[in-house]
Scaffold this motif. Structure first.
Motif, PDB file in Angstrom:
ATOM      1  N   ALA A   1       0.863  -1.178   0.000  1.00 44.51           N
ATOM      2  CA  ALA A   1       0.000   0.000   0.000  1.00 44.51           C
ATOM      3  C   ALA A   1       0.901   1.230   0.000  1.00 44.51           C
ATOM      4  O   ALA A   1       2.018   1.198   0.519  1.00 44.51           O
ATOM      5  N   TYR A   2       0.441   2.315  -0.581  1.00 46.16           N
ATOM      6  CA  TYR A   2       1.264   3.518  -0.675  1.00 46.16           C
ATOM      7  C   TYR A   2       1.359   4.224   0.671  1.00 46.16           C
ATOM      8  O   TYR A   2       0.373   4.417   1.366  1.00 46.16           O
ATOM      9  N   SER A   3       2.574   4.604   1.017  1.00 48.61           N
ATOM     10  CA  SER A   3       2.831   5.435   2.187  1.00 48.61           C
ATOM     11  C   SER A   3       3.962   6.381   1.824  1.00 48.61           C
ATOM     12  O   SER A   3       5.036   5.928   1.426  1.00 48.61           O
TER      13      SER A   3
ATOM     14  N   SER B   1      11.666   8.263 -17.079  1.00 47.86           N
ATOM     15  CA  SER B   1      10.762   7.850 -16.007  1.00 47.86           C
ATOM     16  C   SER B   1      10.597   6.337 -15.914  1.00 47.86           C
ATOM     17  O   SER B   1      10.058   5.831 -14.941  1.00 47.86           O
ATOM     18  N   VAL B   2      11.033   5.625 -16.936  1.00 48.84           N
ATOM     19  CA  VAL B   2      10.858   4.174 -16.970  1.00 48.84           C
ATOM     20  C   VAL B   2      12.030   3.527 -16.238  1.00 48.84           C
ATOM     21  O   VAL B   2      13.058   3.185 -16.821  1.00 48.84           O
ATOM     22  N   ARG B   3      11.882   3.402 -14.916  1.00 48.90           N
ATOM     23  CA  ARG B   3      12.907   2.786 -14.065  1.00 48.90           C
ATOM     24  C   ARG B   3      12.221   2.224 -12.823  1.00 48.90           C
ATOM     25  O   ARG B   3      11.176   2.730 -12.401  1.00 48.90           O
ATOM     26  N   SER B   4      12.774   1.175 -12.247  1.00 50.32           N
ATOM     27  CA  SER B   4      12.114   0.506 -11.117  1.00 50.32           C
ATOM     28  C   SER B   4      11.999   1.394  -9.884  1.00 50.32           C
ATOM     29  O   SER B   4      11.113   1.198  -9.066  1.00 50.32           O
ATOM     30  N   SER B   5      12.870   2.378  -9.752  1.00 53.32           N
ATOM     31  CA  SER B   5      12.782   3.271  -8.593  1.00 53.32           C
ATOM     32  C   SER B   5      11.694   4.326  -8.755  1.00 53.32           C
ATOM     33  O   SER B   5      11.387   5.040  -7.811  1.00 53.32           O
ATOM     34  N   ASN B   6      11.105   4.425  -9.935  1.00 54.91           N
ATOM     35  CA  ASN B   6       9.998   5.355 -10.156  1.00 54.91           C
ATOM     36  C   ASN B   6       8.764   4.781  -9.460  1.00 54.91           C
ATOM     37  O   ASN B   6       8.273   3.719  -9.816  1.00 54.91           O
ATOM     38  N   ARG B   7       8.299   5.475  -8.456  1.00 52.75           N
ATOM     39  CA  ARG B   7       7.235   4.962  -7.587  1.00 52.75           C
ATOM     40  C   ARG B   7       6.091   5.949  -7.563  1.00 52.75           C
ATOM     41  O   ARG B   7       6.286   7.132  -7.318  1.00 52.75           O
ATOM     42  N   GLY B   8       4.896   5.470  -7.841  1.00 56.28           N
ATOM     43  CA  GLY B   8       3.719   6.318  -7.802  1.00 56.28           C
ATOM     44  C   GLY B   8       2.618   5.646  -7.009  1.00 56.28           C
ATOM     45  O   GLY B   8       2.827   4.608  -6.386  1.00 56.28           O
ATOM     46  N   LYS B   9       1.439   6.230  -7.034  1.00 54.54           N
ATOM     47  CA  LYS B   9       0.318   5.652  -6.299  1.00 54.54           C
ATOM     48  C   LYS B   9      -0.932   5.726  -7.159  1.00 54.54           C
ATOM     49  O   LYS B   9      -1.061   6.575  -8.039  1.00 54.54           O
ATOM     50  N   ARG B  10      -1.839   4.830  -6.918  1.00 52.71           N
ATOM     51  CA  ARG B  10      -3.104   4.791  -7.651  1.00 52.71           C
ATOM     52  C   ARG B  10      -4.116   4.037  -6.805  1.00 52.71           C
ATOM     53  O   ARG B  10      -3.804   2.998  -6.229  1.00 52.71           O
ATOM     54  N   SER B  11      -5.317   4.537  -6.752  1.00 52.51           N
ATOM     55  CA  SER B  11      -6.394   3.835  -6.066  1.00 52.51           C
ATOM     56  C   SER B  11      -6.662   2.537  -6.808  1.00 52.51           C
ATOM     57  O   SER B  11      -6.711   2.515  -8.044  1.00 52.51           O
TER      58      SER B  11
END
Length: 81
Positions: free
Chosen positions: A20-22, A55-65
């Protein structure tokens, strides 16, 4: 290949991951792979076909419902023998 012997793990779609995003995940948990299970919003990683190449890299982290549809988010299946 990556450390797991897998090729081409990035691009085409953001990848849903288990946690879950935090916003404090990297401050509250181990740095290498924090796992946070409480919350409605899920983490997505990696970038998609609609993002810039940087932006295409594994460390790129976002959130989505998790109840929101999007043609840029998916998941990967892996079969082992």
């Amino acid at each position: 290949p990556n450390a797991l012997g897998l090729y081409d793990m990035l691009g085409n779609a953001w990848e849903w991951v288990e946690d879950a995003y935090s916003p404090q995940a990297y401050r509250q948990h181990v740095k290498k792979n924090p796992l946070h299970k409480n919350g409605e919003t899920r983490v997505r990683r990696g970038g998609s076909w609609a993002d810039s190449p940087g932006s295409v890299r594994s460390s790129n982290r976002g959130k989505r419902s998790s109840d929101r549809e999007n043609n840029q988010v998916g998941f990967r299946l892996l079969m082992t023998k």
